[in-house]
Scaffold this motif. Structure first.
Motif, PDB file in Angstrom:
ATOM      1  N   ARG A  60       0.851  -1.186   0.000  1.00  0.00           N
ATOM      2  CA  ARG A  60       0.000   0.000   0.000  1.00  0.00           C
ATOM      3  C   ARG A  60       0.886   1.235   0.000  1.00  0.00           C
ATOM      4  O   ARG A  60       1.666   1.461   0.934  1.00  0.00           O
ATOM      5  N   THR A  61       0.779   2.041  -1.048  1.00  0.00           N
ATOM      6  CA  THR A  61       1.532   3.280  -1.140  1.00  0.00           C
ATOM      7  C   THR A  61       0.626   4.437  -0.734  1.00  0.00           C
ATOM      8  O   THR A  61      -0.521   4.241  -0.343  1.00  0.00           O
ATOM      9  N   ALA A  62       1.128   5.648  -0.865  1.00  0.00           N
ATOM     10  CA  ALA A  62       0.316   6.817  -0.533  1.00  0.00           C
ATOM     11  C   ALA A  62      -0.846   6.995  -1.507  1.00  0.00           C
ATOM     12  O   ALA A  62      -1.856   7.627  -1.173  1.00  0.00           O
ATOM     13  N   THR A  63      -0.737   6.419  -2.708  1.00  0.00           N
ATOM     14  CA  THR A  63      -1.739   6.630  -3.749  1.00  0.00           C
ATOM     15  C   THR A  63      -2.586   5.398  -4.019  1.00  0.00           C
ATOM     16  O   THR A  63      -3.791   5.511  -4.261  1.00  0.00           O
ATOM     17  N   TYR A  64      -1.998   4.228  -3.976  1.00  0.00           N
ATOM     18  CA  TYR A  64      -2.698   3.024  -4.429  1.00  0.00           C
ATOM     19  C   TYR A  64      -2.223   1.796  -3.662  1.00  0.00           C
ATOM     20  O   TYR A  64      -1.221   1.820  -2.943  1.00  0.00           O
ATOM     21  N   GLU A  65      -2.988   0.712  -3.832  1.00  0.00           N
ATOM     22  CA  GLU A  65      -2.626  -0.599  -3.306  1.00  0.00           C
ATOM     23  C   GLU A  65      -2.235  -1.509  -4.462  1.00  0.00           C
ATOM     24  O   GLU A  65      -2.757  -1.377  -5.567  1.00  0.00           O
ATOM     25  N   VAL A  66      -1.335  -2.441  -4.186  1.00  0.00           N
ATOM     26  CA  VAL A  66      -1.106  -3.553  -5.100  1.00  0.00           C
ATOM     27  C   VAL A  66      -1.738  -4.784  -4.468  1.00  0.00           C
ATOM     28  O   VAL A  66      -1.408  -5.149  -3.336  1.00  0.00           O
ATOM     29  N   ARG A  67      -2.678  -5.374  -5.187  1.00  0.00           N
ATOM     30  CA  ARG A  67      -3.394  -6.541  -4.690  1.00  0.00           C
ATOM     31  C   ARG A  67      -3.099  -7.756  -5.572  1.00  0.00           C
ATOM     32  O   ARG A  67      -2.873  -7.622  -6.779  1.00  0.00           O
ATOM     33  N   LYS A  68      -3.171  -8.915  -4.955  1.00  0.00           N
ATOM     34  CA  LYS A  68      -3.109 -10.164  -5.697  1.00  0.00           C
ATOM     35  C   LYS A  68      -4.491 -10.802  -5.627  1.00  0.00           C
ATOM     36  O   LYS A  68      -4.942 -11.231  -4.570  1.00  0.00           O
ATOM     37  N   TYR A  69      -5.171 -10.844  -6.772  1.00  0.00           N
ATOM     38  CA  TYR A  69      -6.519 -11.386  -6.842  1.00  0.00           C
ATOM     39  C   TYR A  69      -6.500 -12.874  -7.164  1.00  0.00           C
ATOM     40  O   TYR A  69      -5.739 -13.330  -8.031  1.00  0.00           O
ATOM     41  N   SER A  70      -7.354 -13.622  -6.481  1.00  0.00           N
ATOM     42  CA  SER A  70      -7.596 -15.013  -6.842  1.00  0.00           C
ATOM     43  C   SER A  70      -8.510 -15.042  -8.059  1.00  0.00           C
ATOM     44  O   SER A  70      -9.232 -14.077  -8.323  1.00  0.00           O
ATOM     45  N   PRO A  71      -8.517 -16.132  -8.821  1.00  0.00           N
ATOM     46  CA  PRO A  71      -9.422 -16.218  -9.983  1.00  0.00           C
ATOM     47  C   PRO A  71     -10.887 -16.091  -9.566  1.00  0.00           C
ATOM     48  O   PRO A  71     -11.278 -16.503  -8.470  1.00  0.00           O
TER      49      PRO A  71
END
Length: 382
Positions: free
Chosen positions: A220-231
């Motif tokens: 999680r940055t100041a602007t956005y999140e990086v997520r790992k989505y399951s199918p």
């Protein structure tokens, strides 16, 4: 309601043979002085502060097995907030703990902080990796999700970052622990930037108590999140705008029983609209189907313009915002998100998605939860 899933397998490097028990063998205490130094380094084309916690000349008689401590942390840290707890015997009594808004000078203070977080925030902790980063230094990377139950809307606070842990070379115990958050630049105590980052996450977002696609927040940055989505599986049809509703009645009709078996399927959230190309000339509107439904057992659509397909999941950069998601606002958010991930050295794919979590007729605009998602080519937690 599924917002963030912090359950996952921790993949650790192959190491030597270590004792199976998690309690560290006690050793003789001694006086140890910690020296801190700071140097600048570039990570993902961004300048950040990297602190080396322990820069000491080891004793000739020191026989600290740092690899064993790495293995120990893989076993111990997942218990940070459960009933078992961490092993306090692994820490010096006067261990120095520091994060951007709190600090303690003893293991008792550190354990008090853990207990307070458990009482107020109901935290969930995921350990991503543990690595030796210095002669007597170990770094961990983690995600922590905290639900603030004292507020009626129960906001979920997410923090990601690293912890740099110094090891006392005289007794093999941890003598310092400093946390660094990904979402701020000033990680020094006391950071007003960190306090504002915490307060910002207390804002009201209304998320319906419905199933959502499963994901993990990796960063999680100041602007956005990086997520790992399951199918996940979607039902979709053609649409005309990111913020439009064209086609919604068709896909909603499918789950409400207008299908080959007249089967009613539970509603989920969010409703996605997706642009497939940079010009945003090709659009679709999508409803996610419940995870218990297998794509091969779903009823067929009654209309030719409706299709069902699997989304393979993967890594996505996500920008959250509230308010009514007009077309201009959504495109502005997409440009901000794309420029941010590019500046951080990530590789975004073409197109984007708008996720709308709320019924606009029943939700006040300032409480709406909206998100712009951009799929990433790849992502690694270095």
């Amino acid at each position: 309601m599924t917002i963030t899933h912090l359950s996952g397998t921790i993949i650790r490097p192959i190491s030597g043979n270590y004792p199976a028990h998690r309690r560290l063998k006690p050793s003789q205490n001694s006086i140890f002085f910690i020296k801190q130094s700071r140097n600048r380094s570039l990570v993902n084309n961004r300048s950040c502060i990297r602190v080396s916690l322990v820069e000491q000349i080891p004793s000739k008689s020191s026989k600290v097995d740092v690899n064993r401590l790495v293995d120990f942390l893989y076993d111990d840290l997942p218990h940070l907030f459960d009933d078992q707890g961490i092993d306090r015997t692994a820490y010096d009594e006067q261990v120095k703990f520091l994060d951007p808004i709190t600090k303690y000078d003893s293991i008792s203070g550190y354990l008090f902080n853990i207990g307070m977080l458990k009482l107020v925030f109901s935290p969930k902790f995921q350990l991503h990796w543990v690595r030796q980063t210095g002669t007597y230094e170990i770094t961990t990377r983690w995600t922590m999700e905290m639900t603030f139950s004292l507020l009626p809307w129960k906001p979920v606070l997410v923090f990601t970052g690293t912890s740099v842990m110094g090891v006392n070379p005289e007794n093999g115990k941890f003598c310092s622990h400093v946390d660094y958050w990904d979402s701020i630049k000033n990680n020094e105590y006391f950071s007003t930037e960190a306090l504002m980052d915490l307060i910002k996450q207390l804002r009201i977002y209304k998320t319906p108590d419905l199933e959502t696609p499963k994901y993990q927040v990796l960063k999680r940055t100041a602007t956005y999140e990086v997520r790992k989505y399951s199918p996940f599986v979607i039902v979709e049809t053609q649409s005309d705008k990111l913020a439009g509703n064209t086609g919604f009645n068709d896909v909603a009709g499918y789950i409400f029983g207008k299908n080959s078996r007249e089967e009613k399927i539970p509603m989920t959230t969010p409703v996605f609209t997706q642009a497939f190309d940079p010009e945003m000339s090709k659009m679709s509107i999508q409803i996610v189907l419940p995870s218990e439904k297998d794509i091969n057992s779903l009823p067929d659509p009654n209309k030719e313009n409706i299709s069902i397909r699997s989304v393979q999941g993967g890594f996505a950069a996500v920008l959250k915002f509230s308010g009514k998601p007009t077309e201009d606002i959504v495109r502005e958010k997409e440009k901000l998100l794309r420029s941010s991930v590019l500046s951080d050295g990530l590789k975004p794919k073409d197109g984007c998605l708008l996720a709308r979590y709320n019924d606009p007729g029943r939700t006040k605009s300032f409480m709406m939860r909206n998100e712009v998602l951009i799929w990433l080519e790849e992502f690694s937690l270095d």
